[in-house]
Write an enzyme that holds these catalytic residues in place. Structure first.
Site: not given
Length: 466
Positions: A73, A163, A303, A305, A371
């Protein structure tokens, strides 16, 4: 354990790795301006050179091959391709660079996933109002069509905007990302709205002009933590969790995947705060005269985290701001270990829960985890045992989501291929599978232990072992 065609990837972004900020007639971006103003970034650092990937792409390709990635990516620099932000002036050197990157990847049997916008608006467009201006959406559509036309014969996976929540809130509410605006309670909603408009225009352009011939897929990358009530039996905490989800994940996913409009709980919360302050609604409405938002994603790009517990409260009094609008406080569970930066609690099981939530609430879409990563700060540790364990644990949770929860997960992209410029943290935070020595003019890349572990995971699963 994973399907044979599962995408095993890693990600980067143009401003974070390329450098060459003025090379070959590239235009300035808002991050060039933001970092050069001073006082914005750790250690007054900037991405002028970063990993020097504009010159050292061949070194990046070696890293990709070492890991055995099936997908990579990357993002395109809008200002490198179109220095003024519009198609009247095309920078052919930029086109040649990205053509080489894409062609080299394909020659190595690596599929590119290409992001059109990863935080780096051309400064020329910021000077015309940036994402607060409705016209930026139209200019983005023109840029997207240029990229589809130029690269789309070889690119099958596209991300329009990365994002939008971060761009809107950190760049226009908090002022800690470029363009550094602090206009609480207003600008972020307008920016998010124009980004959704831009995404929808680009998706419709691809659908009508390029899809039949190019046979690709287009989405936008939505970031979200996993959120759950601090007290599972408390109705106020449950409501606060729903509200916070509406102001994060569902802010962008709800219009695209479910209704074509913002979550009702988001609009009602904003309107209630607006009424208290005697002003009109601050959340824009979509026009029926423009391309529809609903259905403008061919897959869900997530994404992820970290995770948070949520409790009632956390506003900022009578002041108009997003905090007051959502009225929800975030809490770290003390049992969750922290990696590097203070906000990043390590919660691999949160990813599985979030994937299941997406399946159940967004019509069971195909999902790419675009991500996910683990940061390191302080003294360099190339034998990063904790991060190596993190990747094993996280991939195991993705496998459970796929097999036990029957989530249609199509791929997983680690963040990041390289240590790079981590926005306001500069080079002080390291997410790479490869360490980059920023004191070395040649930016030597060294494989971390976690990179070796990720390569093993990929090799084992590509060979069909459990």
């Amino acid at each position: 354990m994973f399907p044979r065609d599962f995408a095993w990837g890693a990600g980067t972004a143009a401003y974070q790795i390329e450098g060459g900020w003025q090379a070959d007639c590239k235009g300035a971006s808002i991050w060039d301006t933001f970092t050069h103003e001073g006082g914005r970034v750790f250690g007054e650092q900037n991405g002028d050179q970063a990993c020097r990937s504009y010159e050292l792409w061949d070194e990046d390709l070696k890293c990709i091959q070492t890991l055995g990635l099936t997908h990579y990516r990357l993002s395109l620099s809008w200002a490198r391709l179109l220095p003024d932000g519009n198609t009247r002036h095309v920078n052919q050197k930029g086109v040649e660079y990205y053509n080489k990157v894409i062609d080299d990847l394909l020659a190595c049997n690596v599929s590119p996933m290409v992001t059109l916008y990863h935080f780096d608006l051309p400064q020329a467009l910021q000077d015309q109002g940036g994402w607060k201006s409705a016209g930026t959406a139209t200019l983005f559509d023109s840029y997207a069509k240029f990229c589809f036309h130029t690269f789309g014969d070889r690119v099958k996976l596209w991300i329009t905007i990365n994002e939008p929540y971060v761009c809107a809130k950190l760049g226009h509410e908090d002022g800690i990302h470029a363009p550094g605006l602090k206009e609480p309670g207003t600008a972020a909603y307008l920016v998010g709205h124009n980004m959704l408009r831009a995404h929808a225009m680009a998706w419709h352009s691809y659908d009508s002009l390029y899809r039949v011939q190019q046979e690709g897929a287009v989405s936008l990358a939505i970031n979200s933590d996993w959120l759950e009530p601090l007290n599972a039996g408390c109705t106020e905490d449950i409501a606060a969790t729903e509200r916070l989800l509406a102001f994060t994940l569902r802010w962008f996913a709800w219009p695209v995947f479910v209704t074509g409009d913002y979550p009702e709980v988001m609009r009602s919360a904003i309107d209630a705060q607006s009424e208290k302050s005697g002003c009109s609604s601050r959340l824009p409405s979509f026009s029926k005269d423009e391309p529809a938002i609903l259905g403008t994603a061919d897959f869900f790009a997530l994404n992820y985290y970290t995770s948070r517990k949520v409790k009632q409260g956390g506003g900022c009094g009578e002041k108009l701001c997003m905090k007051s609008d959502r009225d929800a406080g975030e809490v770290l569970d003390p049992s969750w270990p922290i990696c590097g930066v203070s906000w990043l609690a390590v919660v691999p099981q949160g990813l599985r829960k979030l994937l299941k939530y997406i399946k159940n609430n967004f019509n069971n879409p195909a999902v790419y985890v675009t991500e996910n990563g683990f940061s390191q700060v302080g003294p360099l540790q190339t034998e990063d045992v904790q991060r190596a364990e993190f990747y094993k644990d996280t991939v195991a949770e993705v496998a459970k989501a796929l097999q036990e929860d029957e989530v249609n997960v199509r791929g997983y992209f680690a963040w990041s291929l390289l240590d790079n410029f981590e926005w306001a943290d500069g080079f002080s935070v390291r997410f790479g599978l490869f360490h980059v020595d920023f004191a070395d003019a040649k930016r030597k890349r060294t494989l971390y232990r976690s990179g070796r572990e990720y390569a093993k995971i990929i090799s084992k699963n590509r060979c069909g072992q459990s």
